[in-house]
Scaffold this motif. Structure first.
Motif, PDB file in Angstrom:
ATOM      1  N   ASP A   8       0.837  -1.200   0.000  1.00 25.69           N
ATOM      2  CA  ASP A   8       0.000   0.000   0.000  1.00 25.69           C
ATOM      3  C   ASP A   8       0.876   1.255   0.000  1.00 25.69           C
ATOM      4  OD1 ASP A   8      -2.407  -1.416   0.090  1.00 25.69           O
ATOM      5  OD2 ASP A   8      -2.492  -1.391   2.280  1.00 25.69           O
ATOM      6  N   LEU A   9       1.877   1.270   0.864  1.00 21.45           N
ATOM      7  CA  LEU A   9       2.742   2.442   0.977  1.00 21.45           C
ATOM      8  C   LEU A   9       3.551   2.657  -0.296  1.00 21.45           C
ATOM      9  CD1 LEU A   9       3.987   1.948   4.648  1.00 21.45           C
ATOM     10  CD2 LEU A   9       2.043   3.290   3.831  1.00 21.45           C
ATOM     11  N   LYS A  10       3.954   1.553  -0.913  1.00 17.71           N
ATOM     12  CA  LYS A  10       4.673   1.644  -2.189  1.00 17.71           C
ATOM     13  C   LYS A  10       3.774   2.262  -3.254  1.00 17.71           C
ATOM     14  CE  LYS A  10       7.166  -1.248  -5.543  1.00 17.71           C
ATOM     15  NZ  LYS A  10       7.589  -2.638  -5.861  1.00 17.71           N
ATOM     16  N   ALA A  11       2.501   1.875  -3.251  1.00 20.00           N
ATOM     17  CA  ALA A  11       1.554   2.420  -4.229  1.00 20.00           C
ATOM     18  C   ALA A  11       1.331   3.908  -4.001  1.00 20.00           C
ATOM     19  CB  ALA A  11       0.231   1.663  -4.147  1.00 20.00           C
ATOM     20  N   VAL A  12       1.251   4.318  -2.736  1.00 16.57           N
ATOM     21  CA  VAL A  12       1.064   5.741  -2.426  1.00 16.57           C
ATOM     22  C   VAL A  12       2.214   6.561  -2.993  1.00 16.57           C
ATOM     23  CG1 VAL A  12       0.997   7.439  -0.565  1.00 16.57           C
ATOM     24  CG2 VAL A  12      -0.353   5.331  -0.377  1.00 16.57           C
ATOM     25  N   ALA A  14       4.203   5.716  -5.454  1.00 19.39           N
ATOM     26  CA  ALA A  14       4.286   5.601  -6.912  1.00 19.39           C
ATOM     27  C   ALA A  14       3.183   6.381  -7.627  1.00 19.39           C
ATOM     28  CB  ALA A  14       4.210   4.124  -7.316  1.00 19.39           C
ATOM     29  N   GLU A  15       2.016   6.536  -6.991  1.00 17.37           N
ATOM     30  CA  GLU A  15       0.841   7.061  -7.684  1.00 17.37           C
ATOM     31  C   GLU A  15       0.448   8.473  -7.257  1.00 17.37           C
ATOM     32  OE1 GLU A  15      -2.402   4.226  -7.785  1.00 17.37           O
ATOM     33  OE2 GLU A  15      -0.987   2.541  -7.658  1.00 17.37           O
ATOM     34  N   THR A  16       1.273   9.112  -6.426  1.00 13.17           N
ATOM     35  CA  THR A  16       0.982  10.478  -6.009  1.00 13.17           C
ATOM     36  C   THR A  16       2.245  11.332  -6.139  1.00 13.17           C
ATOM     37  OG1 THR A  16       1.605  10.215  -3.679  1.00 13.17           O
ATOM     38  CG2 THR A  16      -0.624   9.528  -4.291  1.00 13.17           C
ATOM     39  N   PHE A  17       2.124  12.607  -5.766  1.00 14.43           N
ATOM     40  CA  PHE A  17       3.284  13.501  -5.838  1.00 14.43           C
ATOM     41  C   PHE A  17       4.141  13.463  -4.573  1.00 14.43           C
ATOM     42  CE2 PHE A  17       1.530  17.836  -4.081  1.00 14.43           C
ATOM     43  CZ  PHE A  17       0.835  17.172  -3.093  1.00 14.43           C
ATOM     44  N   ILE A  18       3.872  12.512  -3.676  1.00 15.09           N
ATOM     45  CA  ILE A  18       4.607  12.399  -2.424  1.00 15.09           C
ATOM     46  C   ILE A  18       6.062  12.009  -2.691  1.00 15.09           C
ATOM     47  CG2 ILE A  18       4.794  11.117  -0.253  1.00 15.09           C
ATOM     48  CD1 ILE A  18       2.471  13.152  -0.417  1.00 15.09           C
ATOM     49  N   GLU A  19       6.994  12.762  -2.076  1.00 14.64           N
ATOM     50  CA  GLU A  19       8.428  12.489  -2.221  1.00 14.64           C
ATOM     51  C   GLU A  19       9.014  11.807  -0.985  1.00 14.64           C
ATOM     52  OE1 GLU A  19      10.343  12.901  -4.803  1.00 14.64           O
ATOM     53  OE2 GLU A  19       8.873  13.883  -6.102  1.00 14.64           O
ATOM     54  N   HIS A  20       8.348  11.966   0.158  1.00 16.85           N
ATOM     55  CA  HIS A  20       8.847  11.380   1.409  1.00 16.85           C
ATOM     56  C   HIS A  20       7.634  10.901   2.204  1.00 16.85           C
ATOM     57  CE1 HIS A  20      11.539  11.043   4.962  1.00 16.85           C
ATOM     58  NE2 HIS A  20      10.421  11.319   5.624  1.00 16.85           N
ATOM     59  N   LEU A  21       7.750   9.720   2.823  1.00 20.20           N
ATOM     60  CA  LEU A  21       6.618   9.159   3.559  1.00 20.20           C
ATOM     61  C   LEU A  21       7.074   8.629   4.915  1.00 20.20           C
ATOM     62  CD1 LEU A  21       3.858   6.873   2.027  1.00 20.20           C
ATOM     63  CD2 LEU A  21       4.676   6.520   4.345  1.00 20.20           C
ATOM     64  N   ASP A  22       6.392   9.083   5.972  1.00 21.48           N
ATOM     65  CA  ASP A  22       6.578   8.550   7.322  1.00 21.48           C
ATOM     66  C   ASP A  22       5.295   7.813   7.692  1.00 21.48           C
ATOM     67  OD1 ASP A  22       9.072   9.782   7.647  1.00 21.48           O
ATOM     68  OD2 ASP A  22       8.156  11.628   8.398  1.00 21.48           O
ATOM     69  N   LEU A 185      -8.611   1.508   2.189  1.00 21.84           N
ATOM     70  CA  LEU A 185      -7.952   2.716   2.671  1.00 21.84           C
ATOM     71  C   LEU A 185      -6.916   3.271   1.701  1.00 21.84           C
ATOM     72  CD1 LEU A 185      -7.388   1.934   6.470  1.00 21.84           C
ATOM     73  CD2 LEU A 185      -8.992   3.562   5.481  1.00 21.84           C
ATOM     74  N   ALA A 186      -6.048   2.410   1.172  1.00 19.51           N
ATOM     75  CA  ALA A 186      -4.962   2.908   0.318  1.00 19.51           C
ATOM     76  C   ALA A 186      -5.471   3.589  -0.951  1.00 19.51           C
ATOM     77  CB  ALA A 186      -3.985   1.782  -0.015  1.00 19.51           C
ATOM     78  N   PRO A 187      -6.393   2.979  -1.710  1.00 19.59           N
ATOM     79  CA  PRO A 187      -6.917   3.691  -2.878  1.00 19.59           C
ATOM     80  C   PRO A 187      -7.613   5.000  -2.513  1.00 19.59           C
ATOM     81  CG  PRO A 187      -7.395   1.351  -3.049  1.00 19.59           C
ATOM     82  CD  PRO A 187      -6.861   1.579  -1.671  1.00 19.59           C
ATOM     83  N   ALA A 188      -8.320   5.003  -1.370  1.00 17.45           N
ATOM     84  CA  ALA A 188      -8.977   6.240  -0.942  1.00 17.45           C
ATOM     85  C   ALA A 188      -7.946   7.319  -0.636  1.00 17.45           C
ATOM     86  CB  ALA A 188      -9.842   5.972   0.287  1.00 17.45           C
TER      87      ALA A 188
END
Length: 266
Positions: A8-12, A14-22, A185-188
């Motif tokens: 899920d986090l990998k998809a977030v 890959a599919e958004t403009f997010i550059e860093h994720l905590d 949750l992840a697709p939403a």
């Protein structure tokens, strides 16, 4: 089962403009973490690339505007985006529109999931579904780094208010309770982030689309309201929310433009 898997986090990412994720299984407040971790005084002290996402499956001490708390339970969606306003092309004077843009993005996203139900926006930062609050937005900045903006979003997605206090049960709802459907949750989350990005670029691009669309969802237009501005309490009729994001209030003394405040009655 964890709310978000590694896939899920990998998809977030890959599919958004997010550059860093905590990501945290549990966290007191995503906004507090974002402010303390990513909005440090000196850019040389930061290793974060923006936009950054702070996400948790369980927020235990969520904050709303002022002294308000944000109630959340299992199945809710809580996250904070940290954006560099200058990187997005949003000048300082337009930053007040970020909360409105985010609210509109959430409203439009939920409307696609619940087309048979009424979605509305309560100025400046709440989304209502079928007459009850379904989402809240808290936008904060750091005094030392005003160009960095933390956008906190709480959405009642799959959670239930049956475990909430009686007062909250009468005021809030979730997408699940209104539609009877559960939502992954992840697709939403991905849909919400992409919608927020698009609306932030509307603020930056000054295309004149944001506020006319926002006003179509406005809950307060034509209503008698009472608003606390932080300095005083004013009462009157809400005429509209103007293109700069001000609430236009018709009082006994005439029209007033209010840039921020808390709606105490509507």
């Amino acid at each position: 089962m964890l709310p978000f898997t590694a896939e899920d986090l990998k998809a977030v990412r890959a599919e958004t403009f997010i550059e860093h994720l905590d990501y945290f299984e549990s966290l007191a407040s995503t906004n507090s973490w974002a402010l303390h971790t990513h909005c440090t005084p000196s850019p040389s002290e930061r290793e974060t690339s923006f936009p950054a996402l702070v996400l948790t499956g369980n927020q235990t001490a969520g904050r709303g505007r002022g002294n308000n708390a944000w109630w959340s339970a299992e199945g809710g969606l809580t996250f904070s985006l940290v954006v560099d306003a200058s990187q997005l092309g949003i000048p300082l004077e337009k930053q007040p529109l970020i909360a409105l843009a985010t609210g509109l993005a959430v409203c439009e996203t939920l409307a696609r999931q619940a087309p048979e139900h009424t979605l509305q926006l309560k100025w400046p930062n709440d989304v209502f579904l079928a007459g009850k609050k379904v989402s809240g937005i808290l936008v904060e900045t750091s005094a030392s780094q005003p160009g960095l903006v933390v956008i906190g979003v709480g959405v009642n997605l799959n959670n239930s208010f049956l475990s909430a206090e009686a007062e909250l049960q009468s005021l809030g709802t979730s997408l699940y309770e209104t539609t009877g459907q559960k939502f992954p949750l992840a697709p939403a989350l991905i849909d919400l982030i992409n919608a927020i990005e698009n609306r932030l670029y509307d603020v930056a691009g000054d295309r004149g689309e944001l506020m006319p669309t926002w006003r179509r969802y406005c809950l307060l237009t034509g209503r008698d309201i009472r608003i606390n501005t932080g300095r005083e309490t004013r009462a009157g009729t809400c005429l509209e929310i103007d293109d700069q994001g001000y609430l236009i209030l018709q009082t006994e003394d005439g029209r007033e433009r209010i840039i921020s405040g808390t709606i105490e009655h509507f």
